[in-house]
Motif scaffolding. Structure first.
Motif, PDB file in Angstrom:
ATOM      1  N   SER A  79       0.833  -1.086   0.002  1.00 46.05           N
ATOM      2  CA  SER A  79      -0.114  -0.101  -0.053  1.00 46.05           C
ATOM      3  C   SER A  79       0.801   1.186  -0.048  1.00 46.05           C
ATOM      4  CB  SER A  79      -0.848  -0.083   1.245  1.00 46.05           C
ATOM      5  OG  SER A  79      -1.627   1.124   1.204  1.00 46.05           O
ATOM      6  N   GLY A  80       0.852   2.205  -0.915  1.00 52.07           N
ATOM      7  CA  GLY A  80       1.596   3.325  -0.982  1.00 52.07           C
ATOM      8  C   GLY A  80       2.867   3.092  -1.192  1.00 52.07           C
ATOM      9  N   GLY A  81       3.141   2.191  -2.117  1.00 51.97           N
ATOM     10  CA  GLY A  81       4.556   1.694  -2.194  1.00 51.97           C
ATOM     11  C   GLY A  81       5.594   0.865  -1.518  1.00 51.97           C
ATOM     12  N   ASN A  82       5.083   0.682  -0.152  1.00 51.86           N
ATOM     13  CA  ASN A  82       5.503   0.088   0.833  1.00 51.86           C
ATOM     14  C   ASN A  82       4.852  -1.323   0.940  1.00 51.86           C
ATOM     15  OD1 ASN A  82       7.774   1.845   1.532  1.00 51.86           O
ATOM     16  ND2 ASN A  82       6.457   3.029   2.612  1.00 51.86           N
ATOM     17  N   LYS A  83       5.429  -2.490   1.367  1.00 54.56           N
ATOM     18  CA  LYS A  83       5.222  -3.668   1.924  1.00 54.56           C
ATOM     19  C   LYS A  83       5.040  -3.794   3.243  1.00 54.56           C
ATOM     20  CE  LYS A  83       7.401  -7.523   1.183  1.00 54.56           C
ATOM     21  NZ  LYS A  83       7.748  -8.646   0.579  1.00 54.56           N
ATOM     22  N   ARG A  84       3.631  -4.034   4.011  1.00 54.55           N
ATOM     23  CA  ARG A  84       3.399  -3.911   5.193  1.00 54.55           C
ATOM     24  C   ARG A  84       3.170  -5.444   5.691  1.00 54.55           C
ATOM     25  NH1 ARG A  84      -1.976  -0.210   5.607  1.00 54.55           N
ATOM     26  NH2 ARG A  84      -3.273  -1.632   4.496  1.00 54.55           N
ATOM     27  N   LEU A  85       3.003  -5.605   6.969  1.00 62.93           N
ATOM     28  CA  LEU A  85       2.576  -6.987   7.393  1.00 62.93           C
ATOM     29  C   LEU A  85       1.230  -6.783   8.296  1.00 62.93           C
ATOM     30  CD1 LEU A  85       5.638  -8.866   8.464  1.00 62.93           C
ATOM     31  CD2 LEU A  85       4.487  -8.903   6.192  1.00 62.93           C
ATOM     32  N   ARG A  86       0.277  -7.898   8.118  1.00 62.66           N
ATOM     33  CA  ARG A  86      -1.042  -7.602   8.760  1.00 62.66           C
ATOM     34  C   ARG A  86      -1.267  -9.232   9.406  1.00 62.66           C
ATOM     35  NH1 ARG A  86      -6.842  -7.878   7.332  1.00 62.66           N
ATOM     36  NH2 ARG A  86      -6.412  -7.703   4.917  1.00 62.66           N
ATOM     37  N   MET A  87      -1.777  -9.056  10.591  1.00 61.69           N
ATOM     38  CA  MET A  87      -1.911 -10.472  11.026  1.00 61.69           C
ATOM     39  C   MET A  87      -3.398 -10.642  11.555  1.00 61.69           C
ATOM     40  SD  MET A  87       1.114 -10.803  13.897  1.00 61.69           S
ATOM     41  CE  MET A  87       0.822  -8.998  14.687  1.00 61.69           C
ATOM     42  N   LEU A  88      -4.103 -11.472  10.777  1.00 60.21           N
ATOM     43  CA  LEU A  88      -5.474 -11.565  10.975  1.00 60.21           C
ATOM     44  C   LEU A  88      -5.925 -12.944  11.738  1.00 60.21           C
ATOM     45  CD1 LEU A  88      -8.549 -10.932   9.845  1.00 60.21           C
ATOM     46  CD2 LEU A  88      -8.083 -12.624   8.051  1.00 60.21           C
ATOM     47  N   ALA A  89      -6.418 -12.846  12.993  1.00 63.39           N
ATOM     48  CA  ALA A  89      -6.828 -13.802  13.917  1.00 63.39           C
ATOM     49  C   ALA A  89      -8.064 -14.976  13.232  1.00 63.39           C
ATOM     50  CB  ALA A  89      -7.231 -13.368  15.382  1.00 63.39           C
ATOM     51  N   ASN A  90      -8.029 -16.052  13.521  1.00 68.83           N
ATOM     52  CA  ASN A  90      -9.092 -16.834  13.154  1.00 68.83           C
ATOM     53  C   ASN A  90     -10.445 -16.449  13.610  1.00 68.83           C
ATOM     54  OD1 ASN A  90      -7.281 -18.432  12.177  1.00 68.83           O
ATOM     55  ND2 ASN A  90      -7.371 -20.136  13.661  1.00 68.83           N
ATOM     56  N   ALA A  91     -10.376 -15.475  14.492  1.00 66.98           N
ATOM     57  CA  ALA A  91     -11.664 -15.061  15.031  1.00 66.98           C
ATOM     58  C   ALA A  91     -12.148 -13.754  14.478  1.00 66.98           C
ATOM     59  CB  ALA A  91     -11.634 -14.615  16.787  1.00 66.98           C
ATOM     60  N   GLY A  92     -11.045 -13.181  13.517  1.00 63.21           N
ATOM     61  CA  GLY A  92     -11.600 -12.260  12.875  1.00 63.21           C
ATOM     62  C   GLY A  92     -10.849 -10.784  13.139  1.00 63.21           C
ATOM     63  N   LYS A  93      -9.937 -10.654  14.355  1.00 60.57           N
ATOM     64  CA  LYS A  93      -9.458  -9.484  14.507  1.00 60.57           C
ATOM     65  C   LYS A  93      -8.093  -9.328  13.673  1.00 60.57           C
ATOM     66  CE  LYS A  93      -6.779  -7.188  18.497  1.00 60.57           C
ATOM     67  NZ  LYS A  93      -6.615  -7.248  19.737  1.00 60.57           N
ATOM     68  N   SER A  94      -7.903  -7.978  13.117  1.00 61.08           N
ATOM     69  CA  SER A  94      -6.768  -7.799  12.356  1.00 61.08           C
ATOM     70  C   SER A  94      -5.784  -6.642  13.119  1.00 61.08           C
ATOM     71  CB  SER A  94      -7.513  -7.005  10.952  1.00 61.08           C
ATOM     72  OG  SER A  94      -6.505  -6.753  10.055  1.00 61.08           O
ATOM     73  N   SER A  95      -4.450  -7.007  12.639  1.00 64.33           N
ATOM     74  CA  SER A  95      -3.620  -5.770  13.376  1.00 64.33           C
ATOM     75  C   SER A  95      -2.210  -5.687  12.355  1.00 64.33           C
ATOM     76  CB  SER A  95      -2.987  -6.505  14.961  1.00 64.33           C
ATOM     77  OG  SER A  95      -2.355  -7.620  14.794  1.00 64.33           O
ATOM     78  N   PHE A  96      -1.914  -4.599  12.286  1.00 60.65           N
ATOM     79  CA  PHE A  96      -0.761  -4.376  11.527  1.00 60.65           C
ATOM     80  C   PHE A  96       0.686  -4.038  12.253  1.00 60.65           C
ATOM     81  CE2 PHE A  96      -4.397  -2.576   9.061  1.00 60.65           C
ATOM     82  CZ  PHE A  96      -4.179  -3.376   7.720  1.00 60.65           C
ATOM     83  N   VAL A  97       1.794  -4.631  11.691  1.00 59.30           N
ATOM     84  CA  VAL A  97       2.946  -4.304  12.189  1.00 59.30           C
ATOM     85  C   VAL A  97       3.497  -2.984  11.494  1.00 59.30           C
ATOM     86  CG1 VAL A  97       5.330  -5.053  12.335  1.00 59.30           C
ATOM     87  CG2 VAL A  97       3.483  -6.670  12.324  1.00 59.30           C
TER      88      VAL A  97
END
Length: 705
Positions: free
Chosen positions: A360-378
């Protein structure tokens, strides 16, 4: 030790009349007209086609290559002291007795370690704890002794932890030999298989090794075979044969180790065939190949997770339970729907969550998506950076291991807890003498001539003034959808410390800005890659990041095509250009299906057997577009055994430039006689090679110590 063919042929070349050459003068290659005809009737004359020799034994060809190397030695002799200085600076930033971050797999911690002064690492492991006794898997310094080139790949341990299989190349042509050893005793088994890809997978029986056999001429991956230990290679079972020469093949096991999979990939299509690892005989198709549909899949917890661009140009993640998987896409369900602003580049499944690589925006980021649906970014605090999922062999853990670096930040290995958010630093790449606070990175957006905004990552030393006097090195690639992330380089520091600016142009043809960024930079849009690069240069000069007469450009392989194109299109914008293993003879190569990789590349460059593609490719092919004009100083490098871009492409290009260019700037052509596409093997040798062309570049730019 030289490859025997080279040693014998060089001896003949030394006695060839064609070698009569004053090393203080540029070599002159003979012109021998050769007609190349396209299927639809178009013809071209190629005066230097004779430089192609697939055996690498022709005395006249070798005599010319030797004359070019001798001339390079002469031209570069005044830079020798600077080469040594740069080389010593660079290796001074290497912790010589370094080791990798250990990772856990099947009860063992695996790692590599370098001894001081060693060119190659020792691969080792420890059982259960890093305090346990070390078990050496491969003593690569010992194995490499006496070899001009040495490389191992695909080191893989049998499921019962007793045997090691690996692929070994001692030529540089990526035609590997499969080898096996007993880890406990060190005994090398008699089992060997030649001409394989660096891609090996064990079966659960600890006796079967799956491998990919290559075509000996085109080097294409053709057949998957199964080798059973203790039996001759001639008895190996054929598992799968690919008839379509536009596809590459790969092998792997799913993250949960439940399946062995054959992956088939072309520029525009994918197919995956998988079989249960306990008895991998019937490889079922996950979804049949279809043009303009790409996908890759992994398996965990009784379901497949699929990354696909099916009705989703920037990709989405879908899922299907084992019980519903029936070989069609119709049963796939969205897991992460498509987002037009986000390009999904990869993922890694764990039992409790999913790690996702996004752009996104030319950079690569990491996202963690829990099985329960919660999402968080590094998150990152820098404007331009490179973040990627690292080795994560264990899936029953809340910890995700990843790497982070930028143009100023050395590679840092982290692990983050998907449940608590806790983050731990596992290792910071040691760089002796380097202080990141002395340097600054920024991101600028350059308007291309068609109005498209091109992201550019910049780095320079703190205190730098944008007054239009600095020298600058600009790098680019822009092909195959490969994104060039702004990562740390110990070599770039030597340039920054001399007051230079380093610019990484994220031109179209990569995927930094999503799939459309790639689509707008290949096939009949390929010239956008070249004009983007030129427009970035002109913008940075106009905005006083660099002086007009002090800009150098660097690119390799398909990036070498970029260098050849901009040299033809905008020679006055660059004072020096470095083209490594450059793909410059586009039309001739793409008309010849016997040349390695040609048939795989039609959907990248076009098929010149058809007139519209022929005309367009001819209009930018660097070799064909050489003209009588003043070119910048050029350093061209290749490897005699290159399997990706054959040595004769740059050789022909240089010969034509010598006969046509009107400038007085030097043209240097360096052929490494014991190297392939990646250059010489070994940890330090590549820095010798880069010190040579960097010293040449700095001298041409007038950069003082």
């Amino acid at each position: 030790m030289k490859h025997p063919f080279v040693a014998l042929s060089l001896a003949a070349a030394l006695t060839s009349p064609a070698i009569a050459q004053d090393a203080s003068k540029p070599p002159v290659a003979a012109k021998k007209p050769h007609e190349i005809k396209a299927p639809f009737g178009a013809t071209r004359q190629d005066d230097y086609y004779w430089l192609r020799d697939d055996t690498r034994k022709n005395p006249d060809m070798l005599a010319y290559i030797k004359a070019e190397n001798d001339y390079a030695d002469t031209i570069l002799a005044p830079t020798k002291k600077l080469q040594d200085t740069i080389y010593n600076e660079v290796i001074g930033r290497i912790k010589q007795d370094d080791s990798s971050v250990p990772y856990l797999k099947n009860g063992y911690y695996y790692y590599t370690r370098f001894d001081t002064g060693a060119d190659y690492p020792v691969a080792a492991r420890r059982k259960g704890s890093m305090d346990a006794p070390e078990e050496v898997l491969l003593d690569q310094p010992k194995l490499a002794a006496g070899k001009g080139f040495f490389q191992t790949a695909s080191r893989t341990v049998s499921p019962d932890n007793t045997l090691l299989a690996w692929a070994e190349d001692t030529v540089g042509r990526r035609q590997y030999v499969l080898k096996v050893k007993n880890i406990a005793t060190g005994e090398l088994l008699a089992d060997t298989v030649p001409n394989v890809e660096a891609n090996l997978v064990w079966g659960d029986d600890n006796r079967t090794i799956f491998y990919i056999e290559k075509d000996p001429i085109t080097l294409l991956s053709k057949r998957v075979k199964a080798h059973v230990l203790g039996t001759p290679a001639s008895a190996d079972r054929l598992v799968y044969e690919e008839k379509d020469d536009s596809f590459y093949m790969g092998l792997g096991r799913t993250s949960d180790d439940a399946y062995v999979c054959i992956t088939l990939q072309s520029t525009v299509s994918n197919e995956q065939r998988c079989a249960g690892a306990k008895a991998p005989t019937d490889f079922a198709v996950l979804a049949p190949r279809e043009r303009d549909v790409r996908y890759d899949a992994d398996h965990i917890d009784g379901r497949w997770i699929v990354r696909t661009d099916w009705k989703a140009p920037n990709y989405r993640l879908m899922t299907v339970a084992d019980a519903k998987a029936n070989g069609t896409r119709a049963v796939w369900a969205d897991l992460v729907p498509v987002d037009p602003a986000v390009f999904i580049e990869g993922f890694k499944p764990f039992h409790g969550f999913l790690a996702i690589e996004e752009r996104s925006g030319g950079n690569k980021r990491l996202r963690m998506l829990a099985n329960a649906g919660k999402s968080s970014f590094v998150n990152s605090d820098e404007p331009a950076y490179a973040m990627a999922i690292d080795v994560n062999e264990e899936t029953d853990t809340p910890w995700l291991r990843y790497t982070y670096n930028s143009l100023t930040t050395p590679t840092t290995t982290y692990e983050v807890n998907a449940t608590t958010g806790e983050r731990r630093v596992l290792k910071v790449q040691p760089v002796p003498g380097y202080d990141a606070t002395r340097y600054v990175t920024e991101r600028v957006w350059v308007p291309a001539r068609d109005g498209t905004k091109v992201p550019v990552s910049l780095v320079y030393k703190k205190g730098f003034k944008k007054d239009g006097t600095a020298a600058m090195l600009q790098y680019g690639y822009g092909s195959y959808g490969a994104s060039m992330d702004p990562g740390f380089s110990i070599q770039t520091v030597s340039l920054l410390d001399r007051g230079m600016v380093y610019a990484l142009a994220h031109i179209r043809g990569g995927q930094e800005m999503g799939r459309k960024w790639y689509d707008d930079g290949h096939l009949m849009n390929k010239k956008n890659s070249f004009t983007d690069f030129i427009d970035v240069t002109r913008y940075l000069v106009a905005h006083k990041y660099a002086a007009k007469g002090r800009v150098a450009a660097l690119g390799g392989s398909a990036g070498g095509l970029l260098m050849g194109a901009v040299a033809n299109m905008a020679p006055g914008d660059y004072r020096a250009i470095v083209a490594q293993v450059p793909f410059v003879d586009v039309v001739t190569t793409m008309l010849d299906a016997s040349i390695p990789l040609t048939t795989n590349e039609y959907d990248e460059w076009g098929n010149p057997a058809k007139k519209p593609a022929y005309d367009y490719m001819l209009s930018y092919s660097p070799y064909d577009q050489v003209k009588a004009q003043a070119y910048p100083a050029l350093f061209v490098g290749t490897g005699l055994w290159d399997s990706q871009v054959q040595y004769y492409e740059p050789a022909k290009w240089v010969a034509k430039l010598r006969a046509t260019a009107t400038s007085t700037y030097p043209l240097v052509f360096r052929t490494n006689m014991e190297a392939g596409h990646g250059g010489k093997s070994g940890r330090f040798q590549r820095y010798r090679d880069s010190a040579e062309y960097n010293a040449f570049m700095l001298t041409q730019l007038g950069v003082t110590p």
